[in-house]
Design a protein around this motif. Structure first.
Motif, PDB file in Angstrom:
ATOM      1  N   ILE A 151      -2.567   2.088  -4.608  1.00  0.00           N
ATOM      2  CA  ILE A 151      -2.152   3.822  -4.685  1.00  0.00           C
ATOM      3  C   ILE A 151      -3.047   4.231  -4.574  1.00  0.00           C
ATOM      4  O   ILE A 151      -4.007   3.859  -5.506  1.00  0.00           O
ATOM      5  CB  ILE A 151      -1.123   4.038  -5.731  1.00  0.00           C
ATOM      6  CG1 ILE A 151       0.080   2.847  -6.040  1.00  0.00           C
ATOM      7  CG2 ILE A 151      -0.547   5.495  -5.968  1.00  0.00           C
ATOM      8  CD1 ILE A 151       1.135   3.244  -7.046  1.00  0.00           C
ATOM      9  N   GLU A 152      -2.575   5.296  -3.509  1.00  0.00           N
ATOM     10  CA  GLU A 152      -3.519   5.797  -3.438  1.00  0.00           C
ATOM     11  C   GLU A 152      -3.595   7.606  -3.049  1.00  0.00           C
ATOM     12  O   GLU A 152      -2.663   8.057  -2.044  1.00  0.00           O
ATOM     13  CB  GLU A 152      -4.351   6.172  -1.017  1.00  0.00           C
ATOM     14  CG  GLU A 152      -5.624   6.780  -1.666  1.00  0.00           C
ATOM     15  CD  GLU A 152      -6.203   7.061   0.093  1.00  0.00           C
ATOM     16  OE1 GLU A 152      -7.263   7.314   0.270  1.00  0.00           O
ATOM     17  OE2 GLU A 152      -6.800   5.325   0.263  1.00  0.00           O
ATOM     18  N   LEU A 153      -3.455   8.307  -3.679  1.00  0.00           N
ATOM     19  CA  LEU A 153      -3.249   9.502  -3.946  1.00  0.00           C
ATOM     20  C   LEU A 153      -4.175  10.905  -3.236  1.00  0.00           C
ATOM     21  O   LEU A 153      -5.445  10.911  -3.220  1.00  0.00           O
ATOM     22  CB  LEU A 153      -2.780  10.377  -5.049  1.00  0.00           C
ATOM     23  CG  LEU A 153      -1.945   9.645  -5.858  1.00  0.00           C
ATOM     24  CD1 LEU A 153      -2.315   9.644  -7.885  1.00  0.00           C
ATOM     25  CD2 LEU A 153      -0.632   9.357  -5.487  1.00  0.00           C
ATOM     26  N   ILE A 154      -3.792  11.585  -2.258  1.00  0.00           N
ATOM     27  CA  ILE A 154      -3.941  12.670  -1.342  1.00  0.00           C
ATOM     28  C   ILE A 154      -4.851  13.759  -1.952  1.00  0.00           C
ATOM     29  O   ILE A 154      -2.796  14.208  -2.169  1.00  0.00           O
ATOM     30  CB  ILE A 154      -4.304  12.356  -0.334  1.00  0.00           C
ATOM     31  CG1 ILE A 154      -5.175  10.650   0.290  1.00  0.00           C
ATOM     32  CG2 ILE A 154      -4.590  13.097   0.852  1.00  0.00           C
ATOM     33  CD1 ILE A 154      -3.653   9.891   0.304  1.00  0.00           C
ATOM     34  N   HIS A 155      -5.206  15.016  -1.952  1.00  0.00           N
ATOM     35  CA  HIS A 155      -4.874  16.033  -2.770  1.00  0.00           C
ATOM     36  C   HIS A 155      -4.967  17.153  -1.256  1.00  0.00           C
ATOM     37  O   HIS A 155      -5.805  17.106  -0.710  1.00  0.00           O
ATOM     38  CB  HIS A 155      -5.711  16.496  -3.933  1.00  0.00           C
ATOM     39  CG  HIS A 155      -5.128  17.962  -3.952  1.00  0.00           C
ATOM     40  ND1 HIS A 155      -6.741  18.986  -3.765  1.00  0.00           N
ATOM     41  CD2 HIS A 155      -4.279  18.616  -4.550  1.00  0.00           C
ATOM     42  CE1 HIS A 155      -6.109  20.393  -3.728  1.00  0.00           C
ATOM     43  NE2 HIS A 155      -4.937  20.363  -4.485  1.00  0.00           N
ATOM     44  N   GLY A 156      -3.910  17.910  -0.789  1.00  0.00           N
ATOM     45  CA  GLY A 156      -4.335  18.374   0.082  1.00  0.00           C
ATOM     46  C   GLY A 156      -3.076  18.582   0.712  1.00  0.00           C
ATOM     47  O   GLY A 156      -1.430  18.612   1.002  1.00  0.00           O
ATOM     48  N   SER A 213       0.669  -1.515   0.346  1.00  0.00           N
ATOM     49  CA  SER A 213      -0.132  -0.022  -0.258  1.00  0.00           C
ATOM     50  C   SER A 213       1.100   1.129   0.190  1.00  0.00           C
ATOM     51  O   SER A 213       2.034   1.254   0.499  1.00  0.00           O
ATOM     52  CB  SER A 213      -0.905   0.214   1.500  1.00  0.00           C
ATOM     53  OG  SER A 213      -1.611  -1.182   1.567  1.00  0.00           O
ATOM     54  N   LEU A 214       0.195   2.493  -1.374  1.00  0.00           N
ATOM     55  CA  LEU A 214       1.322   3.267  -0.955  1.00  0.00           C
ATOM     56  C   LEU A 214       0.565   4.495  -0.737  1.00  0.00           C
ATOM     57  O   LEU A 214      -0.515   4.547  -1.917  1.00  0.00           O
ATOM     58  CB  LEU A 214       1.660   3.763  -2.353  1.00  0.00           C
ATOM     59  CG  LEU A 214       3.333   2.217  -2.575  1.00  0.00           C
ATOM     60  CD1 LEU A 214       2.296   1.393  -3.412  1.00  0.00           C
ATOM     61  CD2 LEU A 214       4.394   2.583  -2.812  1.00  0.00           C
TER      62      LEU A 214
END
Length: 139
Positions: A108-113, A84-85
């Protein structure tokens, strides 16, 4: 116009495999030059990748949390080494580029903020030890 052409090219299926290959070759060249120059500070990106791989192996870590996605090169390099990334990116433009790059990558989970705020969201999802790469800074 140039930005629009880049966006169109990035949507082709061969763009990111080719991009990843060219980035890796560039990083290998930077590493050779860094060694030849006596290993001055700062070390090249590939050395940082090796440090993360070493910690993951030494401590049996399968989760990576990164702040500062930038172009996603660290996430790309770490994909084979983690289950998990998570990566947090402040810039909307860089976040969207990473979304395109890693589309369909389930682990892969990309998070904006802002990572100072969003890091808590990520931590609440993690149920085992993780490696944190706090690389978020103004780019």
């Amino acid at each position: 116009m140039k930005k629009r052409i880049k966006q169109i090219i990035q949507k082709t299926p061969f763009y990111y495999p080719f991009h990843n290959w060219t980035v890796k070759k560039k990083q290998e060249k930077e590493f050779r030059n860094w060694e030849r120059e006596g290993k001055p500070d700062p070390p090249p990106h590939i050395v940082k990748q090796e440090v993360l791989k070493t910690y993951a192996e030494e401590f049996g870590l399968t989760i990576l949390v990164e702040t500062g996605t930038f172009y996603g090169d660290m996430i790309e390099a770490m994909k084979p080494h983690f289950n998990s990334l998570y990566s947090i990116e402040l810039s909307r433009e860089l976040y969207e580029e990473a979304q395109n790059r890693f589309r369909g990558e389930g682990k892969i989970e990309l998070i904006h903020g802002n990572s100072g705020i969003r890091l808590g969201d990520v931590i609440s999802k993690i149920d085992k030890p993780a490696l944190f790469w706090l690389d978020g800074h103004y780019s």
